[in-house]
Design an enzyme around this catalytic site. Sequence first.
Site, PDB file in Angstrom:
ATOM      1  N   GLY A  46       3.625  -1.375   1.644  1.00 18.28           N
ATOM      2  CA  GLY A  46       3.328  -1.034   3.031  1.00 18.28           C
ATOM      3  C   GLY A  46       2.989   0.446   3.129  1.00 18.28           C
ATOM      4  O   GLY A  46       3.237   1.218   2.194  1.00 18.28           O
ATOM      5  N   GLN A  51       2.430   8.607   7.386  1.00 22.92           N
ATOM      6  CA  GLN A  51       2.587   8.956   5.960  1.00 22.92           C
ATOM      7  C   GLN A  51       1.306   9.570   5.389  1.00 22.92           C
ATOM      8  O   GLN A  51       1.348  10.186   4.326  1.00 22.92           O
ATOM      9  CB  GLN A  51       2.966   7.705   5.147  1.00 22.92           C
ATOM     10  CG  GLN A  51       4.353   7.171   5.487  1.00 22.92           C
ATOM     11  CD  GLN A  51       4.717   5.971   4.641  1.00 22.92           C
ATOM     12  OE1 GLN A  51       4.344   4.849   4.968  1.00 22.92           O
ATOM     13  NE2 GLN A  51       5.416   6.196   3.548  1.00 22.92           N
ATOM     14  N   CYS A  93      10.878   4.608  -0.440  1.00 21.87           N
ATOM     15  CA  CYS A  93       9.804   4.980   0.479  1.00 21.87           C
ATOM     16  C   CYS A  93       8.876   5.937  -0.258  1.00 21.87           C
ATOM     17  O   CYS A  93       9.347   6.859  -0.945  1.00 21.87           O
ATOM     18  CB  CYS A  93      10.388   5.658   1.716  1.00 21.87           C
ATOM     19  SG  CYS A  93       9.150   6.226   2.894  1.00 21.87           S
ATOM     20  N   LEU A  94       7.573   5.729  -0.110  1.00 26.68           N
ATOM     21  CA  LEU A  94       6.606   6.600  -0.781  1.00 26.68           C
ATOM     22  C   LEU A  94       6.719   8.034  -0.274  1.00 26.68           C
ATOM     23  O   LEU A  94       6.305   8.969  -0.958  1.00 26.68           O
ATOM     24  CB  LEU A  94       5.187   6.071  -0.557  1.00 26.68           C
ATOM     25  CG  LEU A  94       4.938   4.643  -1.077  1.00 26.68           C
ATOM     26  CD1 LEU A  94       3.553   4.148  -0.650  1.00 26.68           C
ATOM     27  CD2 LEU A  94       5.091   4.582  -2.590  1.00 26.68           C
ATOM     28  N   HIS A 135      10.591  -1.481   8.144  1.00 29.12           N
ATOM     29  CA  HIS A 135      10.496  -0.156   7.521  1.00 29.12           C
ATOM     30  C   HIS A 135       9.255   0.583   8.032  1.00 29.12           C
ATOM     31  O   HIS A 135       9.325   1.763   8.403  1.00 29.12           O
ATOM     32  CB  HIS A 135      10.431  -0.335   5.998  1.00 29.12           C
ATOM     33  CG  HIS A 135      10.297   0.920   5.208  1.00 29.12           C
ATOM     34  ND1 HIS A 135      11.307   1.434   4.412  1.00 29.12           N
ATOM     35  CD2 HIS A 135       9.256   1.794   5.075  1.00 29.12           C
ATOM     36  CE1 HIS A 135      10.888   2.558   3.840  1.00 29.12           C
ATOM     37  NE2 HIS A 135       9.646   2.794   4.217  1.00 29.12           N
ATOM     38  N   GLU A 136       8.121  -0.119   8.087  1.00 31.53           N
ATOM     39  CA  GLU A 136       6.873   0.531   8.528  1.00 31.53           C
ATOM     40  C   GLU A 136       6.898   0.843  10.023  1.00 31.53           C
ATOM     41  O   GLU A 136       6.420   1.899  10.447  1.00 31.53           O
ATOM     42  CB  GLU A 136       5.658  -0.344   8.182  1.00 31.53           C
ATOM     43  CG  GLU A 136       5.462  -0.644   6.699  1.00 31.53           C
ATOM     44  CD  GLU A 136       5.503   0.600   5.831  1.00 31.53           C
ATOM     45  OE1 GLU A 136       5.121   1.680   6.297  1.00 31.53           O
ATOM     46  OE2 GLU A 136       5.952   0.484   4.681  1.00 31.53           O
ATOM     47  N   HIS A 139       8.630   3.985  10.742  1.00 31.79           N
ATOM     48  CA  HIS A 139       7.790   5.188  10.527  1.00 31.79           C
ATOM     49  C   HIS A 139       7.068   5.572  11.821  1.00 31.79           C
ATOM     50  O   HIS A 139       6.917   6.759  12.133  1.00 31.79           O
ATOM     51  CB  HIS A 139       6.742   4.936   9.439  1.00 31.79           C
ATOM     52  CG  HIS A 139       7.225   5.162   8.037  1.00 31.79           C
ATOM     53  ND1 HIS A 139       7.686   6.377   7.584  1.00 31.79           N
ATOM     54  CD2 HIS A 139       7.297   4.330   6.966  1.00 31.79           C
ATOM     55  CE1 HIS A 139       8.018   6.286   6.307  1.00 31.79           C
ATOM     56  NE2 HIS A 139       7.798   5.041   5.907  1.00 31.79           N
TER      57      HIS A 139
HETATM   58  O1  K1U Z   1       6.546   2.904   3.659  1.00 33.04           O
HETATM   59  C1  K1U Z   1       6.516   3.063   2.436  1.00 33.04           C
HETATM   60  O2  K1U Z   1       6.784   4.151   1.960  1.00 33.04           O
HETATM   61  C2  K1U Z   1       6.169   1.915   1.528  1.00 33.04           C
HETATM   62  C3  K1U Z   1       7.410   1.201   1.017  1.00 33.04           C
HETATM   63  C4  K1U Z   1       7.757   0.101   1.979  1.00 33.04           C
HETATM   64  C5  K1U Z   1       8.995  -0.665   1.692  1.00 33.04           C
HETATM   65  C6  K1U Z   1       8.976  -2.002   1.843  1.00 33.04           C
HETATM   66  C7  K1U Z   1      10.101  -2.743   1.614  1.00 33.04           C
HETATM   67  C8  K1U Z   1      11.246  -2.148   1.221  1.00 33.04           C
HETATM   68  C9  K1U Z   1      11.278  -0.831   1.071  1.00 33.04           C
HETATM   69  C10 K1U Z   1      10.149  -0.079   1.310  1.00 33.04           C
HETATM   70  C11 K1U Z   1       7.150   0.676  -0.362  1.00 33.04           C
HETATM   71  O3  K1U Z   1       6.146   0.110  -0.639  1.00 33.04           O
HETATM   72  S1  K1U Z   1       8.390   0.927  -1.508  1.00 33.04           S
HETATM   73  C12 K1U Z   1       7.728   0.498  -3.096  1.00 33.04           C
HETATM   74  C13 K1U Z   1       7.376  -0.909  -3.417  1.00 33.04           C
HETATM   75  O4  K1U Z   1       6.300  -1.058  -3.883  1.00 33.04           O
HETATM   76  C14 K1U Z   1       8.250  -2.109  -3.314  1.00 33.04           C
HETATM   77  C15 K1U Z   1       9.365  -2.199  -2.513  1.00 33.04           C
HETATM   78  C16 K1U Z   1      10.132  -3.341  -2.472  1.00 33.04           C
HETATM   79  C17 K1U Z   1       9.814  -4.411  -3.256  1.00 33.04           C
HETATM   80  C18 K1U Z   1       8.707  -4.347  -4.052  1.00 33.04           C
HETATM   81  C19 K1U Z   1       7.925  -3.201  -4.095  1.00 33.04           C
HETATM   82 ZN    ZN Z   2       8.326   4.429   4.011  1.00 34.67          ZN
END
Ligand code: K1U
Ligand code: ZN
Length: 170
Positions: A46, A51, A93-94, A135-136, A139
Amino acid sequence: MARLPIKTFPDPGLSRPCRQVREVDEDLKQLAQDMLETMYAAPGVGLAAPQVGRDLRLVVIDCVPRDEEPQPMVLFNPRIVHMEGQVIFEEGCLSVPGFTCDVTRAERVVVQAMDAEGRPFTVEGEGLMAICLQHELDHLDGRLFLDRISPLKRTLYKKRRLKQLKRDAE
Ligand code: K1U
Ligand code: ZN
Protein backbone atom coordinates in the site's frame (compact mmCIF):
# COMPACT_ATOMS: atom_id res chain seq x y z
CA MET A 1 5.14 6.41 -15.10
CA ALA A 2 7.66 7.55 -12.51
CA ARG A 3 8.98 6.36 -9.18
CA LEU A 4 8.54 8.96 -6.47
CA PRO A 5 10.79 9.51 -3.42
CA ILE A 6 9.17 8.24 -0.20
CA LYS A 7 9.09 10.61 2.80
CA THR A 8 10.20 9.13 6.10
CA PHE A 9 9.60 9.91 9.78
CA PRO A 10 9.85 12.66 11.10
CA ASP A 11 8.82 14.47 7.89
CA PRO A 12 6.10 16.92 9.07
CA GLY A 13 3.85 16.12 6.08
CA LEU A 14 3.29 12.64 7.54
CA SER A 15 1.62 14.11 10.64
CA ARG A 16 -0.94 16.38 8.95
CA PRO A 17 -4.48 15.45 7.87
CA CYS A 18 -4.88 15.49 4.08
CA ARG A 19 -7.48 17.41 2.07
CA GLN A 20 -10.31 15.88 0.03
CA VAL A 21 -9.89 15.44 -3.72
CA ARG A 22 -12.38 17.68 -5.54
CA GLU A 23 -12.10 16.22 -9.05
CA VAL A 24 -10.17 13.23 -10.41
CA ASP A 25 -8.40 14.99 -13.29
CA GLU A 26 -5.58 13.75 -15.56
CA ASP A 27 -2.85 14.93 -13.16
CA LEU A 28 -4.35 12.95 -10.29
CA LYS A 29 -4.81 9.85 -12.48
CA GLN A 30 -1.09 10.09 -13.35
CA LEU A 31 -0.17 10.58 -9.66
CA ALA A 32 -2.10 7.39 -8.78
CA GLN A 33 -0.19 5.43 -11.48
CA ASP A 34 3.14 6.84 -10.25
CA MET A 35 2.23 5.83 -6.70
CA LEU A 36 1.45 2.29 -7.85
CA GLU A 37 4.85 2.07 -9.56
CA THR A 38 6.52 3.44 -6.41
CA MET A 39 4.64 0.94 -4.20
CA TYR A 40 5.55 -2.09 -6.36
CA ALA A 41 9.20 -0.99 -6.52
CA ALA A 42 9.52 -0.38 -2.74
CA PRO A 43 8.17 -3.14 -2.42
CA GLY A 44 4.98 -2.55 -0.43
CA VAL A 45 1.33 -3.55 -0.41
CA GLY A 46 0.00 0.00 0.00
CA LEU A 47 1.01 3.66 -0.29
CA ALA A 48 -0.70 6.92 0.70
CA ALA A 49 -0.27 10.32 -0.98
CA PRO A 50 1.40 12.02 2.04
CA GLN A 51 4.16 9.39 1.85
CA VAL A 52 5.15 10.94 -1.50
CA GLY A 53 4.75 14.50 -0.25
CA ARG A 54 1.17 15.12 -1.47
CA ASP A 55 -1.50 16.52 0.83
CA LEU A 56 -4.38 14.57 -0.79
CA ARG A 57 -6.82 11.84 0.22
CA LEU A 58 -5.50 9.22 -2.19
CA VAL A 59 -4.17 5.72 -1.51
CA VAL A 60 -3.11 2.79 -3.68
CA ILE A 61 -3.15 -0.86 -2.60
CA ASP A 62 -2.33 -4.31 -3.96
CA CYS A 63 -2.36 -7.07 -1.34
CA VAL A 64 -2.21 -9.98 -3.80
CA PRO A 65 0.92 -12.19 -3.42
CA ARG A 66 3.60 -11.07 -5.89
CA ASP A 67 3.61 -14.40 -7.77
CA GLU A 68 -0.08 -13.87 -8.69
CA GLU A 69 -1.73 -11.54 -11.21
CA PRO A 70 -1.50 -7.96 -9.82
CA GLN A 71 -4.75 -6.37 -8.58
CA PRO A 72 -3.92 -2.66 -8.26
CA MET A 73 -6.55 -0.61 -6.44
CA VAL A 74 -6.79 3.20 -6.41
CA LEU A 75 -8.90 4.91 -3.77
CA PHE A 76 -9.70 8.64 -3.87
CA ASN A 77 -11.41 10.09 -0.77
CA PRO A 78 -11.72 6.67 0.92
CA ARG A 79 -13.76 6.38 4.11
CA ILE A 80 -14.49 3.46 6.38
CA VAL A 81 -18.25 2.89 6.65
CA HIS A 82 -18.16 -0.33 8.68
CA MET A 83 -15.65 -2.13 10.86
CA GLU A 84 -15.93 -5.29 12.99
CA GLY A 85 -13.82 -7.73 15.00
CA GLN A 86 -10.28 -7.31 16.21
CA VAL A 87 -6.94 -8.64 15.04
CA ILE A 88 -3.28 -8.14 15.96
CA PHE A 89 -0.73 -7.93 13.12
CA GLU A 90 2.96 -7.05 13.06
CA GLU A 91 3.07 -3.90 10.91
CA GLY A 92 5.83 -2.00 9.20
CA CYS A 93 5.70 1.16 7.12
CA LEU A 94 7.76 2.41 4.18
CA SER A 95 7.91 5.78 6.00
CA VAL A 96 9.14 4.23 9.27
CA PRO A 97 12.35 2.45 8.27
CA GLY A 98 13.84 -0.31 10.38
CA PHE A 99 10.93 -0.89 12.76
CA THR A 100 7.96 -3.26 13.05
CA CYS A 101 5.48 -3.69 15.89
CA ASP A 102 2.20 -5.47 16.74
CA VAL A 103 -0.84 -3.26 16.11
CA THR A 104 -4.49 -3.98 17.00
CA ARG A 105 -6.96 -3.23 14.19
CA ALA A 106 -10.47 -4.16 13.08
CA GLU A 107 -10.60 -7.62 11.45
CA ARG A 108 -12.98 -6.59 8.65
CA VAL A 109 -13.76 -3.21 7.12
CA VAL A 110 -16.01 -1.80 4.42
CA VAL A 111 -14.61 1.25 2.60
CA GLN A 112 -16.30 3.60 0.13
CA ALA A 113 -14.13 5.58 -2.31
CA MET A 114 -13.73 6.70 -5.92
CA ASP A 115 -11.66 4.51 -8.25
CA ALA A 116 -8.86 5.47 -10.69
CA GLU A 117 -11.45 7.02 -13.03
CA GLY A 118 -13.35 8.87 -10.30
CA ARG A 119 -16.26 6.40 -10.14
CA PRO A 120 -17.69 5.56 -6.70
CA PHE A 121 -17.18 1.99 -5.46
CA THR A 122 -17.27 -0.05 -2.26
CA VAL A 123 -14.61 -2.53 -1.16
CA GLU A 124 -14.86 -5.09 1.65
CA GLY A 125 -11.54 -6.06 3.20
CA GLU A 126 -10.48 -8.81 5.56
CA GLY A 127 -7.11 -10.30 6.48
CA LEU A 128 -4.14 -8.33 5.11
CA MET A 129 -6.45 -6.19 2.96
CA ALA A 130 -8.37 -4.95 6.03
CA ILE A 131 -5.13 -4.10 7.84
CA CYS A 132 -3.66 -2.38 4.81
CA LEU A 133 -6.80 -0.28 4.23
CA GLN A 134 -6.76 0.91 7.86
CA HIS A 135 -3.00 1.57 7.80
CA GLU A 136 -3.28 3.65 4.60
CA LEU A 137 -6.38 5.56 5.71
CA ASP A 138 -4.54 6.42 8.93
CA HIS A 139 -1.85 8.09 6.78
CA LEU A 140 -4.54 10.38 5.32
CA ASP A 141 -5.39 11.54 8.85
CA GLY A 142 -1.74 12.22 9.65
CA ARG A 143 -1.42 9.07 11.79
CA LEU A 144 1.38 6.50 11.66
CA PHE A 145 1.24 3.01 13.17
CA LEU A 146 3.66 4.43 15.76
CA ASP A 147 0.65 6.35 17.14
CA ARG A 148 -1.11 3.03 17.84
CA ILE A 149 1.62 1.35 19.92
CA SER A 150 2.71 1.82 23.53
CA PRO A 151 4.24 5.23 24.38
CA LEU A 152 7.41 3.47 25.60
CA LYS A 153 7.99 1.62 22.29
CA ARG A 154 7.16 4.81 20.35
CA THR A 155 9.64 6.89 22.35
CA LEU A 156 12.38 4.26 21.97
CA TYR A 157 11.88 4.19 18.19
CA LYS A 158 11.83 7.98 17.87
CA LYS A 159 15.07 8.32 19.87
CA ARG A 160 16.78 5.63 17.79
CA ARG A 161 15.59 7.20 14.51
CA LEU A 162 16.71 10.73 15.45
CA LYS A 163 20.11 9.39 16.53
CA GLN A 164 20.44 7.54 13.20
CA LEU A 165 19.51 10.66 11.18
CA LYS A 166 22.04 12.73 13.14
CA ARG A 167 24.75 10.12 12.47
CA ASP A 168 23.86 10.03 8.75
CA ALA A 169 24.13 13.84 8.55
CA GLU A 170 27.67 13.88 10.02
O1 K1U B 1 1.99 2.46 4.03
C1 K1U B 1 3.03 1.82 3.85
O2 K1U B 1 4.09 2.26 4.26
C2 K1U B 1 3.00 0.50 3.13
C3 K1U B 1 2.91 -0.67 4.10
C4 K1U B 1 1.46 -0.97 4.35
C5 K1U B 1 1.17 -2.04 5.34
C6 K1U B 1 0.20 -2.93 5.06
C7 K1U B 1 -0.12 -3.91 5.96
C8 K1U B 1 0.55 -4.02 7.13
C9 K1U B 1 1.50 -3.14 7.41
C10 K1U B 1 1.82 -2.15 6.52
C11 K1U B 1 3.64 -1.84 3.52
O3 K1U B 1 3.50 -2.17 2.39
S1 K1U B 1 4.66 -2.69 4.60
C12 K1U B 1 5.61 -3.83 3.62
C13 K1U B 1 4.97 -4.97 2.93
O4 K1U B 1 5.24 -5.09 1.79
C14 K1U B 1 4.10 -6.02 3.54
C15 K1U B 1 3.41 -5.88 4.72
C16 K1U B 1 2.64 -6.90 5.23
C17 K1U B 1 2.56 -8.10 4.57
C18 K1U B 1 3.23 -8.25 3.39
C19 K1U B 1 4.01 -7.23 2.87
ZN1 ZN C 1 2.66 3.34 6.13
